[in-house]
Design a protein around this motif. Structure first.
Motif, PDB file in Angstrom:
ATOM      1  N   PRO A   1      -7.369  -4.378  16.853  1.00 18.62           N
ATOM      2  CA  PRO A   1      -6.724  -4.162  15.554  1.00 18.62           C
ATOM      3  C   PRO A   1      -7.376  -3.050  14.730  1.00 18.62           C
ATOM      4  CG  PRO A   1      -8.204  -6.032  15.415  1.00 18.62           C
ATOM      5  CD  PRO A   1      -8.309  -5.519  16.831  1.00 18.62           C
ATOM      6  N   ALA A   2      -6.524  -2.234  14.102  1.00 19.12           N
ATOM      7  CA  ALA A   2      -7.017  -1.270  13.104  1.00 19.12           C
ATOM      8  C   ALA A   2      -6.941  -1.988  11.756  1.00 19.12           C
ATOM      9  CB  ALA A   2      -6.152  -0.014  13.096  1.00 19.12           C
ATOM     10  N   MET A   3      -8.058  -2.541  11.343  1.00 22.96           N
ATOM     11  CA  MET A   3      -8.062  -3.401  10.147  1.00 22.96           C
ATOM     12  C   MET A   3      -7.504  -2.649   8.944  1.00 22.96           C
ATOM     13  SD  MET A   3      -9.099  -6.151  11.502  1.00 22.96           S
ATOM     14  CE  MET A   3      -9.373  -7.216  10.076  1.00 22.96           C
ATOM     15  N   GLN A   4      -6.693  -3.392   8.151  1.00 21.92           N
ATOM     16  CA  GLN A   4      -6.047  -2.868   6.943  1.00 21.92           C
ATOM     17  C   GLN A   4      -5.188  -1.627   7.216  1.00 21.92           C
ATOM     18  OE1 GLN A   4      -9.292  -2.568   4.019  1.00 21.92           O
ATOM     19  NE2 GLN A   4      -8.597  -4.548   3.233  1.00 21.92           N
ATOM     20  N   TRP A   5      -4.773  -1.475   8.460  1.00 19.29           N
ATOM     21  CA  TRP A   5      -3.929  -0.344   8.854  1.00 19.29           C
ATOM     22  C   TRP A   5      -4.602   1.005   8.600  1.00 19.29           C
ATOM     23  CZ3 TRP A   5       0.418  -0.917  11.689  1.00 19.29           C
ATOM     24  CH2 TRP A   5       1.083  -2.142  11.660  1.00 19.29           C
ATOM     25  N   GLU A   6      -5.922   1.013   8.537  1.00 16.63           N
ATOM     26  CA  GLU A   6      -6.647   2.257   8.242  1.00 16.63           C
ATOM     27  C   GLU A   6      -6.612   3.186   9.462  1.00 16.63           C
ATOM     28  OE1 GLU A   6      -8.186   3.776   5.866  1.00 16.63           O
ATOM     29  OE2 GLU A   6      -8.233   2.307   4.246  1.00 16.63           O
ATOM     30  N   ALA A   7      -6.155   4.414   9.256  1.00 17.94           N
ATOM     31  CA  ALA A   7      -6.095   5.379  10.346  1.00 17.94           C
ATOM     32  C   ALA A   7      -7.488   5.653  10.924  1.00 17.94           C
ATOM     33  CB  ALA A   7      -5.461   6.681   9.859  1.00 17.94           C
ATOM     34  N   SER A   8      -8.502   5.673  10.038  1.00 16.79           N
ATOM     35  CA  SER A   8      -9.861   5.953  10.528  1.00 16.79           C
ATOM     36  C   SER A   8     -10.317   4.875  11.511  1.00 16.79           C
ATOM     37  CB  SER A   8     -10.837   6.055   9.353  1.00 16.79           C
ATOM     38  OG  SER A   8     -10.831   4.857   8.604  1.00 16.79           O
ATOM     39  N   ASN A   9      -9.891   3.629  11.265  1.00 12.34           N
ATOM     40  CA  ASN A   9     -10.246   2.549  12.206  1.00 12.34           C
ATOM     41  C   ASN A   9      -9.582   2.773  13.558  1.00 12.34           C
ATOM     42  OD1 ASN A   9     -11.733   1.313  10.194  1.00 12.34           O
ATOM     43  ND2 ASN A   9     -10.058  -0.013   9.539  1.00 12.34           N
TER      44      ASN A   9
ATOM     45  N   THR B   1       0.859  -1.184   0.000  1.00 16.91           N
ATOM     46  CA  THR B   1       0.000   0.000   0.000  1.00 16.91           C
ATOM     47  C   THR B   1       0.898   1.238   0.000  1.00 16.91           C
ATOM     48  OG1 THR B   1      -1.651   1.239   1.291  1.00 16.91           O
ATOM     49  CG2 THR B   1      -0.076  -0.060   2.532  1.00 16.91           C
ATOM     50  N   LEU B   2       0.324   2.360  -0.374  1.00 20.74           N
ATOM     51  CA  LEU B   2       1.061   3.617  -0.256  1.00 20.74           C
ATOM     52  C   LEU B   2       0.329   4.556   0.701  1.00 20.74           C
ATOM     53  CD1 LEU B   2       2.158   4.135  -3.974  1.00 20.74           C
ATOM     54  CD2 LEU B   2       3.530   3.315  -2.065  1.00 20.74           C
ATOM     55  N   LEU B   3      -0.389   3.943   1.643  1.00 22.89           N
ATOM     56  CA  LEU B   3      -1.201   4.733   2.579  1.00 22.89           C
ATOM     57  C   LEU B   3      -0.366   5.492   3.602  1.00 22.89           C
ATOM     58  CD1 LEU B   3      -4.295   2.552   3.574  1.00 22.89           C
ATOM     59  CD2 LEU B   3      -4.327   4.840   2.569  1.00 22.89           C
TER      60      LEU B   3
ATOM     61  N   PHE C   1      14.763  -0.681 -11.560  1.00 26.96           N
ATOM     62  CA  PHE C   1      13.793  -0.844 -10.464  1.00 26.96           C
ATOM     63  C   PHE C   1      12.399  -0.437 -10.932  1.00 26.96           C
ATOM     64  CE2 PHE C   1      11.357   1.024  -6.974  1.00 26.96           C
ATOM     65  CZ  PHE C   1      11.455   0.047  -5.991  1.00 26.96           C
ATOM     66  N   LYS C   2      11.416  -1.279 -10.595  1.00 26.89           N
ATOM     67  CA  LYS C   2      10.014  -0.921 -10.830  1.00 26.89           C
ATOM     68  C   LYS C   2       9.206  -1.356  -9.615  1.00 26.89           C
ATOM     69  CE  LYS C   2      10.206  -1.104 -15.847  1.00 26.89           C
ATOM     70  NZ  LYS C   2       9.713  -1.690 -17.095  1.00 26.89           N
ATOM     71  N   SER C   3       8.162  -0.597  -9.313  1.00 24.98           N
ATOM     72  CA  SER C   3       7.322  -0.962  -8.165  1.00 24.98           C
ATOM     73  C   SER C   3       5.857  -1.016  -8.591  1.00 24.98           C
ATOM     74  CB  SER C   3       7.501   0.049  -7.025  1.00 24.98           C
ATOM     75  OG  SER C   3       7.057   1.324  -7.412  1.00 24.98           O
ATOM     76  N   LEU C   4       5.093  -1.854  -7.893  1.00 23.88           N
ATOM     77  CA  LEU C   4       3.658  -1.992  -8.124  1.00 23.88           C
ATOM     78  C   LEU C   4       2.948  -1.920  -6.782  1.00 23.88           C
ATOM     79  CD1 LEU C   4       3.753  -5.003 -10.631  1.00 23.88           C
ATOM     80  CD2 LEU C   4       3.330  -2.605 -11.203  1.00 23.88           C
ATOM     81  N   ASN C   5       1.920  -1.104  -6.706  1.00 27.49           N
ATOM     82  CA  ASN C   5       1.158  -0.909  -5.474  1.00 27.49           C
ATOM     83  C   ASN C   5      -0.110  -1.754  -5.499  1.00 27.49           C
ATOM     84  OD1 ASN C   5      -0.309   0.098  -3.286  1.00 27.49           O
ATOM     85  ND2 ASN C   5      -0.896   1.970  -4.351  1.00 27.49           N
ATOM     86  N   ALA C   6      -0.309  -2.566  -4.446  1.00 25.32           N
ATOM     87  CA  ALA C   6      -1.485  -3.442  -4.392  1.00 25.32           C
ATOM     88  C   ALA C   6      -2.682  -2.792  -3.703  1.00 25.32           C
ATOM     89  CB  ALA C   6      -1.134  -4.735  -3.677  1.00 25.32           C
ATOM     90  N   ASP C   7      -2.529  -1.565  -3.230  1.00 24.78           N
ATOM     91  CA  ASP C   7      -3.638  -0.872  -2.554  1.00 24.78           C
ATOM     92  C   ASP C   7      -4.249  -1.713  -1.432  1.00 24.78           C
ATOM     93  OD1 ASP C   7      -3.650   1.629  -3.783  1.00 24.78           O
ATOM     94  OD2 ASP C   7      -4.718   0.835  -5.532  1.00 24.78           O
ATOM     95  N   ASN C   8      -3.392  -2.462  -0.751  1.00 30.77           N
ATOM     96  CA  ASN C   8      -3.817  -3.301   0.378  1.00 30.77           C
ATOM     97  C   ASN C   8      -4.801  -4.401  -0.020  1.00 30.77           C
ATOM     98  OD1 ASN C   8      -2.765  -3.377   2.925  1.00 30.77           O
ATOM     99  ND2 ASN C   8      -3.797  -1.543   3.628  1.00 30.77           N
ATOM    100  N   LYS C   9      -4.788  -4.798  -1.284  1.00 32.42           N
ATOM    101  CA  LYS C   9      -5.717  -5.835  -1.743  1.00 32.42           C
ATOM    102  C   LYS C   9      -4.920  -7.105  -2.062  1.00 32.42           C
ATOM    103  CE  LYS C   9      -8.782  -2.378  -3.706  1.00 32.42           C
ATOM    104  NZ  LYS C   9      -9.121  -1.648  -4.931  1.00 32.42           N
TER     105      LYS C   9
END
Length: 346
Positions: free
Chosen positions: A192-200, A36-38, A60-68
């Protein structure tokens, strides 16, 4: 004669050209699959890995999975088809990505686990912070804070975890709780703050401050979770210092909270060193050479490589950041990348 001169000039031109950077041969492409890039650690990991891997000759190349998880599994399949020099993986879910790691290695592509261990199947190299040790350091800091406030090591601690699919947070929890166990008068509430979400995290803190208004200390497993915790405390009318706070990754926002008086301690996760270690060992990984156990110096930090059931594993120590040392440029949260160039391990 003219033809001979042209040939000589041609050979000289080729010789000069091969000595220039433009003709430097890349050792291949390394793909980094970032979960993720959160948060700032993840965005910083992309920048640091690119910096250090290029220093040792890799594209170098990177791919973001958006926590999925399903997105990261698809990315693994796509990257395997491209046959890169290596894949660096920070898994969204360590259990779900196990088959993907095995598929890559079966295709002859080395896999490096970054920051998040996968112990259920072998990898070619793993670079992690000493996460259990981060929990120990946090426990020592909590002990001191509670004693200073309450006269002895007692009180109530709200521990805000990250996503339980991430071994990073589970290891910190393990280290923290095994040390705090020595103090029976300390009660820990862990959520736990699920999916590392700050709002959680913000919701957890808001709810718990209503249910347990006597909470002495909030320990969040990432600085961006502490930002949300502070927002909830402010909404409840709290001021800096009313509730003690700690985090555990050393992000810039955490350092800012220390300067503003909200956060007492950040336990740093050594991002730059973790990324530098990947670059230091990449030649051995890509060429499938043995990585020997032992002590290594990684950007001045004494780190240890061990041979585990899941492969060679380097563990790099973290450090406590307080108001007394918050401006030290060695901490990645101050966003000053090392000027020292990484060299491959011989």
């Amino acid at each position: 004669m003219k033809r001979v001169l042209l040939s000589v000039f041609g050979i000289l031109a080729l010789a000069v050209a091969t000595l220039t950077p433009a003709f430097a041969q890349s050792k291949g492409t390394v793909y980094y699959l970032v979960p993720t890039l959160l948060d700032e650690f993840q965005t910083g990991s992309v920048t640091a890995l690119e910096l250090f891997l290029k220093q040792v000759g890799y594209d170098f190349k990177s791919l973001n999975a958006d926590n999925k998880t399903d997105a990261q599994q698809s990315q693994m399949n796509d990257v395997i088809a491209l046959k890169p020099a290596a894949i660096v993986l920070a898994a969204v879910d360590f259990n779900a990505l196990k088959p993907s790691v095995e598929a890559a290695r079966a295709a002859g592509i080395p896999v490096v686990e970054f920051d998040r261990q996968i112990t259920a199947t072998p990898s070619d190299f793993t670079s992690v912070a000493g996460t259990v040790e981060i929990g120990h350091i946090a426990a020592d800091q909590a002990e001191a804070l509670l004693k200073a406030k309450n006269g002895s090591v007692k009180g109530k601690v709200l521990q805000v975890l990250g996503d339980p699919g991430d071994p990073y947070t589970l290891d910190i929890q393990k280290g923290f709780e095994e040390k705090v166990k020595a103090f029976p008068d300390v009660k820990i509430i862990s959520l736990p703050a699920m999916q590392w979400e700050a709002s959680n995290a913000g919701t957890i803190v808001a709810d718990q401050m209503l249910a347990n208004p006597d909470i002495d200390l909030i320990f969040s497993h990432a600085a961006h979770l502490s930002v949300a915790a502070v927002a909830s405390l402010e909404a409840a009318g709290k001021k800096p210092g009313d509730v003690m706070l700690m985090s555990s990754n050393g992000a810039p926002v955490g350092l800012d909270l220390i300067r503003k008086g909200w956060l007492n301690v950040e336990v740093e996760q050594p991002l730059y060193a973790q990324a530098a270690a990947v670059a230091m060992f990449m030649d051995k990984v890509a060429n499938k050479q043995e990585i020997k156990p032992g002590d290594y110096d990684v950007l001045g930090l004494k780190s240890i490589v061990t041979k585990e059931a899941w492969g060679p594993n380097i563990k790099i120590p973290g450090a406590a950041i307080t108001k007394d040392n918050v401006d030290n440029p060695a901490f990645w949260g101050n966003q000053k990348p090392p000027t020292e160039t990484v060299k491959p391990v011989e």
